[in-house]
Design a protein around this motif. Structure first.
Motif, mmCIF file in Angstrom:
data_model
loop_
_atom_site.group_PDB
_atom_site.id
_atom_site.type_symbol
_atom_site.label_atom_id
_atom_site.label_comp_id
_atom_site.label_asym_id
_atom_site.label_seq_id
_atom_site.Cartn_x
_atom_site.Cartn_y
_atom_site.Cartn_z
ATOM 1 N N ILE B 58 -53.202 -45.758 45.295
ATOM 2 C CA ILE B 58 -52.704 -44.500 45.878
ATOM 3 C C ILE B 58 -53.191 -43.326 45.035
ATOM 4 N N GLU B 59 -53.076 -43.478 43.716
ATOM 5 C CA GLU B 59 -53.521 -42.408 42.817
ATOM 6 C C GLU B 59 -55.041 -42.226 42.888
ATOM 7 N N ALA B 60 -55.762 -43.320 43.042
ATOM 8 C CA ALA B 60 -57.225 -43.237 43.163
ATOM 9 C C ALA B 60 -57.611 -42.496 44.441
ATOM 10 N N MET B 61 -56.888 -42.775 45.520
ATOM 11 C CA MET B 61 -57.133 -42.079 46.782
ATOM 12 C C MET B 61 -56.873 -40.586 46.627
ATOM 13 N N GLU B 62 -55.755 -40.269 45.985
ATOM 14 C CA GLU B 62 -55.419 -38.859 45.752
ATOM 15 C C GLU B 62 -56.440 -38.213 44.816
ATOM 16 N N GLY B 63 -56.844 -38.974 43.792
ATOM 17 C CA GLY B 63 -57.802 -38.432 42.823
ATOM 18 C C GLY B 63 -59.146 -38.121 43.464
ATOM 19 N N ALA B 64 -59.649 -39.058 44.251
ATOM 20 C CA ALA B 64 -60.926 -38.825 44.925
ATOM 21 C C ALA B 64 -60.793 -37.661 45.908
ATOM 22 N N GLY B 65 -59.638 -37.599 46.564
ATOM 23 C CA GLY B 65 -59.395 -36.499 47.492
ATOM 24 C C GLY B 65 -59.403 -35.148 46.800
ATOM 25 N N ARG B 66 -58.781 -35.107 45.617
ATOM 26 C CA ARG B 66 -58.792 -33.858 44.855
ATOM 27 C C ARG B 66 -60.209 -33.501 44.410
ATOM 28 N N THR B 67 -60.985 -34.519 44.061
ATOM 29 C CA THR B 67 -62.352 -34.257 43.622
ATOM 30 C C THR B 67 -63.198 -33.697 44.752
ATOM 31 N N VAL B 68 -62.893 -34.063 45.990
ATOM 32 C CA VAL B 68 -63.569 -33.453 47.149
ATOM 33 C C VAL B 68 -63.347 -31.946 47.135
ATOM 34 N N PHE B 69 -62.173 -31.516 46.660
ATOM 35 C CA PHE B 69 -61.764 -30.126 46.792
ATOM 36 C C PHE B 69 -61.883 -29.308 45.507
ATOM 37 N N ASP B 70 -61.721 -29.956 44.353
ATOM 38 C CA ASP B 70 -61.529 -29.200 43.109
ATOM 39 C C ASP B 70 -62.759 -28.421 42.632
ATOM 40 N N PHE B 71 -63.949 -28.872 43.014
ATOM 41 C CA PHE B 71 -65.150 -28.276 42.416
ATOM 42 C C PHE B 71 -65.967 -27.507 43.450
ATOM 43 N N ASP B 72 -66.318 -26.274 43.072
ATOM 44 C CA ASP B 72 -67.077 -25.404 43.980
ATOM 45 C C ASP B 72 -68.582 -25.596 43.831
ATOM 46 N N ASP B 73 -69.020 -25.856 42.606
ATOM 47 C CA ASP B 73 -70.453 -25.804 42.329
ATOM 48 C C ASP B 73 -71.035 -27.212 42.158
ATOM 49 N N VAL B 74 -70.906 -28.038 43.188
ATOM 50 C CA VAL B 74 -71.462 -29.397 43.163
ATOM 51 C C VAL B 74 -72.264 -29.615 44.439
ATOM 52 N N PRO B 75 -73.229 -30.539 44.402
ATOM 53 C CA PRO B 75 -74.028 -30.797 45.608
ATOM 54 C C PRO B 75 -73.166 -31.321 46.756
ATOM 55 N N TRP B 76 -73.568 -31.028 47.958
ATOM 56 C CA TRP B 76 -72.840 -31.490 49.147
ATOM 57 C C TRP B 76 -72.767 -33.015 49.168
ATOM 58 N N GLU B 77 -73.860 -33.657 48.725
ATOM 59 C CA GLU B 77 -73.886 -35.125 48.725
ATOM 60 C C GLU B 77 -72.809 -35.699 47.798
ATOM 61 N N PHE B 78 -72.503 -34.988 46.719
ATOM 62 C CA PHE B 78 -71.427 -35.412 45.808
ATOM 63 C C PHE B 78 -70.095 -35.383 46.551
ATOM 64 N N VAL B 79 -69.862 -34.293 47.272
ATOM 65 C CA VAL B 79 -68.618 -34.144 48.033
ATOM 66 C C VAL B 79 -68.500 -35.269 49.061
ATOM 67 N N MET B 80 -69.623 -35.569 49.730
ATOM 68 C CA MET B 80 -69.605 -36.639 50.739
ATOM 69 C C MET B 80 -69.297 -37.984 50.103
ATOM 70 N N ASP B 81 -69.897 -38.249 48.927
ATOM 71 C CA ASP B 81 -69.620 -39.528 48.255
ATOM 72 C C ASP B 81 -68.151 -39.624 47.852
ATOM 73 N N MET B 82 -67.581 -38.529 47.423
ATOM 74 C CA MET B 82 -66.161 -38.545 47.067
ATOM 75 C C MET B 82 -65.299 -38.762 48.316
ATOM 76 N N ALA B 83 -65.697 -38.163 49.426
ATOM 77 C CA ALA B 83 -64.954 -38.356 50.678
ATOM 78 C C ALA B 83 -65.015 -39.821 51.110
ATOM 79 N N ARG B 84 -66.181 -40.441 50.922
ATOM 80 C CA ARG B 84 -66.311 -41.876 51.260
ATOM 81 C C ARG B 84 -65.381 -42.685 50.352
ATOM 82 N N GLN B 85 -65.264 -42.250 49.089
ATOM 83 C CA GLN B 85 -64.403 -42.987 48.161
ATOM 84 C C GLN B 85 -62.937 -42.850 48.580
ATOM 85 N N VAL B 86 -62.564 -41.679 49.088
ATOM 86 C CA VAL B 86 -61.188 -41.515 49.588
ATOM 87 C C VAL B 86 -60.916 -42.560 50.671
ATOM 88 N N TRP B 87 -61.875 -42.712 51.567
ATOM 89 C CA TRP B 87 -61.740 -43.688 52.659
ATOM 90 C C TRP B 87 -61.588 -45.104 52.098
#
Lengths: 100, 252
Positions: B58-87
């Motif tokens: 549960i915490e890992a899901m929340e953590g990956a979800g926060r990582t999707v949102f917390d950082f402004d200056d990261v590549p889009w592909e990074f955000v997508m990989d984090m979103a896949r990890q949430v799933w």
């Protein structure tokens, strides 16, 4: 789905009833002599409060002991973590901690 | 929406009790129990371990979800990989909730320490993937490999196969984290070293003062898995470093 009932549940319910009733003798009998309190004068504070009812929110196991999350309702709402252990055939309160 | 949530801000049903790890260890020590359960010290070892993993997912899901949102200056592909990890982590949560019921327990029967969440709060994305994907998911490789072996010993194919299914994802998460650590720090060796130092700090924390060792699955609390760490892309040097650090951790 709910956790299966255990004998310790009755002890937690009884202690909560005693706190709501303000029954200091029963409260003391429920606890070990050196019951840990956070804050240090928690039971004194509880004795000065007026509660109408309580609700047991959860029960968590650590080894052979159980921590109950119990919310007491009155003009002030207080949530405690209260830890129970089996001692000499009886469930006794080892520790009560105010968490909110 | 707020970035970088603290552990007290995680939304939970009230029956899932947050108790600090130090408190859990103290209460266990009062009862003559080791800080972390062993099959021969805790009759409810499997239920307790399964519960710890479930809240961890549960915490890992929340953590990956926060990582999707917390950082402004990261590549889009990074955000997508984090979103896949949430799933992936949400699927793991469902699997472990059902495994918990399989072993006769329920979410909330044991405390949640949120120690995993605390370790997922680095403010630099490179440090975050180093700590989470390499540190914590590396820990998952150890814990799940041990659980699979224990399930084989007790003859429980449901636990064995379900955990194996989840472990396959964790290996992917480690590799993905290693990949992003490298990419995000390509031109900044100092940043890479800081991220790796954070990962090593996480590794040391989750040695739990000697509870994690290279040893038999039924004799140590957490058994370091060389085989699955190699599959995840850790080098032999990194694995040896972890084993050495684990054996040097203060005995509890």
């Amino acid at each position: 789905m709910k956790l299966r009932p255990l004998p310790v549940d009755a002890a937690a319910e009884a202690h909560a009833r005693h706190i709501v009733a303000g029954d200091t003798a029963a409260i003391a009998a429920d606890c070990v002599a050196e019951v840990k309190q956070a804050p240090e004068d928690l039971y004194r504070q509880l004795g000065q409060a007026r509660f109408g009812h309580y609700h047991i929110l959860g029960r968590s196991r650590i080894g052979a002991q159980f921590v109950f999350r119990i919310r007491y309702f009155g003009p002030t709402v207080v949530t405690l973590h209260q830890r129970f252990a089996m001692l000499d055939g009886q469930w006794r309160v080892l520790e009560s901690e105010r968490v909110s | 929406m707020q970035k970088f949530l603290r552990r007290e801000q995680l939304a939970r049903e009230e029956h899932i009790m947050h108790i600090a790890p130090k408190k859990v260890f103290e209460v266990r020590a009062e009862q003559g129990l080791p800080p972390m359960a062993l099959p021969h010290t805790d009759e409810d070892f499997m239920a307790g371990r399964m519960h710890g993993i479930c809240v961890g997912e549960i915490e890992a899901m929340e953590g990956a979800g926060r990582t999707v949102f917390d950082f402004d200056d990261v590549p889009w592909e990074f955000v997508m990989d984090m979103a896949r990890q949430v799933w992936d982590e949400s699927r793991h949560t469902e699997i472990y909730e059902r495994l918990l019921q399989h072993v006769g327990s329920l979410l909330g029967e044991y405390p949640e320490t949120r120690i995993l969440w605390d370790c997922a709060c680095a403010e630099d994305p490179a440090a975050r993937v180093a700590g989470v994907n390499r540190g914590l998911e590396g820990l998952a490789c150890d814990v799940f490999a041990q659980l699979i072996n224990l399930a084989k010993k007790i003859g429980d194919p449901i636990i064995e196969r379900a955990v194996d299914y989840v472990l396959a994802d964790e290996i992917t998460h480690v590799r993905m984290g290693s990949n992003w650590l490298r990419k995000l720090t390509e031109d900044d060796p100092a940043r890479r070293q800081m991220a790796l130092d954070f990962q090593h700090h996480i590794d040391e924390l989750f040695n739990f003062g000697g509870a994690r060792q290279a040893g038999p699955d039924d004799k140590v609390s957490i058994s370091i898995s060389r085989e699955y760490r190699q599959l995840a892309g850790f080098t032999d040097e990194e694995i040896d470093r972890l084993i050495k650090a684990a054996s040097a951790s203060a005995a509890y």
